[in-house]
Design an enzyme around this catalytic site. Sequence first.
Site, PDB file in Angstrom:
ATOM      1  N   CYS A 260       0.831  -1.214   0.000  1.00 54.08           N
ATOM      2  CA  CYS A 260       0.000   0.000   0.000  1.00 54.08           C
ATOM      3  C   CYS A 260       0.863   1.261   0.000  1.00 54.08           C
ATOM      4  O   CYS A 260       0.718   2.125  -0.856  1.00 54.08           O
ATOM      5  CB  CYS A 260      -0.941   0.012   1.199  1.00 54.08           C
ATOM      6  SG  CYS A 260      -2.267  -1.191   1.059  1.00 54.08           S
ATOM      7  N   HIS A 261       1.729   1.382   1.005  1.00 55.56           N
ATOM      8  CA  HIS A 261       2.526   2.609   1.096  1.00 55.56           C
ATOM      9  C   HIS A 261       4.005   2.339   1.314  1.00 55.56           C
ATOM     10  O   HIS A 261       4.736   3.195   1.790  1.00 55.56           O
ATOM     11  CB  HIS A 261       1.973   3.514   2.198  1.00 55.56           C
ATOM     12  CG  HIS A 261       0.530   3.846   1.999  1.00 55.56           C
ATOM     13  ND1 HIS A 261      -0.472   3.106   2.581  1.00 55.56           N
ATOM     14  CD2 HIS A 261      -0.081   4.775   1.230  1.00 55.56           C
ATOM     15  CE1 HIS A 261      -1.647   3.584   2.197  1.00 55.56           C
ATOM     16  NE2 HIS A 261      -1.423   4.594   1.369  1.00 55.56           N
ATOM     17  N   GLY A 262       4.426   1.099   1.022  1.00 56.45           N
ATOM     18  CA  GLY A 262       5.853   0.797   1.007  1.00 56.45           C
ATOM     19  C   GLY A 262       6.537   0.693   2.353  1.00 56.45           C
ATOM     20  O   GLY A 262       7.636   1.234   2.539  1.00 56.45           O
TER      21      GLY A 262
END
Lengths: 488, 193
Positions: B156-158
């Site tokens: 999703c956001h690393g």
Amino acid sequence: MSGPSIYEPKTGFEKWLDTRLPIIRFGADLMDFPTPKNLNYWWTFGGILAVCLMVQIATGIVLAMHYVATTQGAFASVERIMRDVDYGWLIRNIHANGASMFFLAVYIHMFRGLYYGSYKAPREVIWILGVVIYLLMMATAFMGYVLPWGQMSFHGSAVITNLIGAIPLVGDTVKTYLMGGPAIGEATLNRFFSLHYLLPFVIAGIVVLHIWALHVPGNNNPTGVSVKDVKKDTLPFHPYYTVKDGFAILLFLLVFAYFVFFAPNALGHADNSIEANPLVTPAHIVPEWYLLPFYAILRAITFDIGPIEAKLLGVFAMFGSILILFVVPWLDTSKVRSMRYRPMAQQFFVLFVLAAVGLGFCGANDPDKLVFKWSDGLVVNYVDTNGAAKVSQKYAEYADATAFQASLPASAGASIAIQEDGFKWLWLSQILGAYYFLYFILILPVLGIVEKPKARPPSIADSVRGKKSGGSSASATPVGGAASVAAE
Amino acid sequence: MSEHGSKAATADTAHAGETRRDFIHIAAGVAAAGGVAMVAWPFVQQLGPAGDTKAASAAEVDLSKVPEGSEIRVGIGGLPFFVRHRTAAEIARAKADDTATMRDPATDESRLVKMADGSYNAAFLITSGACTHLGCVPVGPAQGSVGEFGGWYCPCHGSHYDTSGRIRKGPAPKNLAIPEYAYISPTMIKISL
């Protein structure tokens, strides 16, 4: 009837809002609404019904959070609400008994309207909207009863949808569209759930219209005499009637709570605790108590009239018994609103209430069973020499019956049985059903012409001060006056 | 209303202006508020997990079914949990990083639970399957991506988690949570919500 608004915005915000959305003024005017000062406790059922509707919507929204509208899951989800959901048992018992309480209150409310002539000009529209609400209540209650998917749910809905199927020409089509398939099933359950959720909000909308229409002429009152002087005849709704209604609501909730906590299943049927089985109909299939009078009227028609078959006639009679309420304002020809001053109408009204309640008992009982027995005896069932089944005459004495039995050949297979004769529930429902219709289509129109009403008080204020009759009175006697007080 | 009230006013000068009607107003208001609160209670409580939901909020997991170097994912009450069978190399890497600079410092051992005999079973790491950033489920060895630190990577956001489930890079603020669980035998654990 409402006078000029006496609301005065005090704070800056109220003044600002009042010129943009005068909602506080709206509420204040409702609270100040001039209400006849002589309303008795029969007038509190409007407020009680508002509470009932709110209770049903609040608990219903909660139940919908946990309910599963599938034929596989519905019954189990209701059991889960009863067993696993925190306070689910309480909320469901409130909802299920709330329906009964709602109908109890609405019947009292309707009888009050009929007795005090609240349907008469200028209040016809209030009455008609009330009948619409009542019809919607019945539709909502019926569909709600299907949702738990018990035996009564399933087979009750089968009976009602088949009723609609009996209507000529369009019946079959309507029935198919109602069920969404060849029989009650998944599609039916889903649409009933959807409509059961929708209709209460429709009811709420019509309640707004009902109250709006009420606030044009203002409340009727036990004397039926119109408000002549707002200052002398009325009081502001708040605090006088908020407190009176509030007290009545508390008493009503006591009865409600008794059922919820001590007899939650008293008004239901044990068969509905068995999951629906489309292949087995319960031995005794009856609707909920509040629909029983109409069910009795339906079953009372066991005869054909001309080309119309009994089944169709029964359906017409049942729907007719409800739809006739729409035209009551025009069937009642009397100029006098309140039956307090209508000595003959009073008596017919009491009979009408008894007939309506009696029809309820008729609906609950097997039409072929006896209300009371006037004789019993013994009969001999046998097969005669031609092979036809025969029943002997009735014997009072066992010895006579056995003597006759002994006289028959062994091949007759004679057996003795008890036969009771008496007054059947069917006959009672036919008599009471006939009275129900006669009350509306014959008694109300004719009474208005032949009845000589008693003198009415000149104003509400005078009636409150104890002046029972004002002006010259032809028929009011002390005895009659006392009777009208007692009937209140 | 006040004209009635003034008549009811007592001779008690200490309570001048206070009437029985004021008392009734307050008493009625308090009773009504109490009633509303009592009615509101069940309506709020019913929103919570039902009895059957609570009963289904624990699960037993057989560790012997988890292949070494991979993981299984267990859903309990709809929540994801990771049960990872770590290789010796992964365990060594996790222990070596115990002293590294981390956003949410924790030793590998602190992220394990003792077995019945008091020892640690370092081969099995059990964590929550919800990324501590915004609740996505990170990908792991079974999905072919373990991130820069060999543990998990949240798409999703690393966010990158190491082989002990500790946050090492990316926006997530905390290490993957360790659920409440216990060894009921050397190869069987019970995870509770």
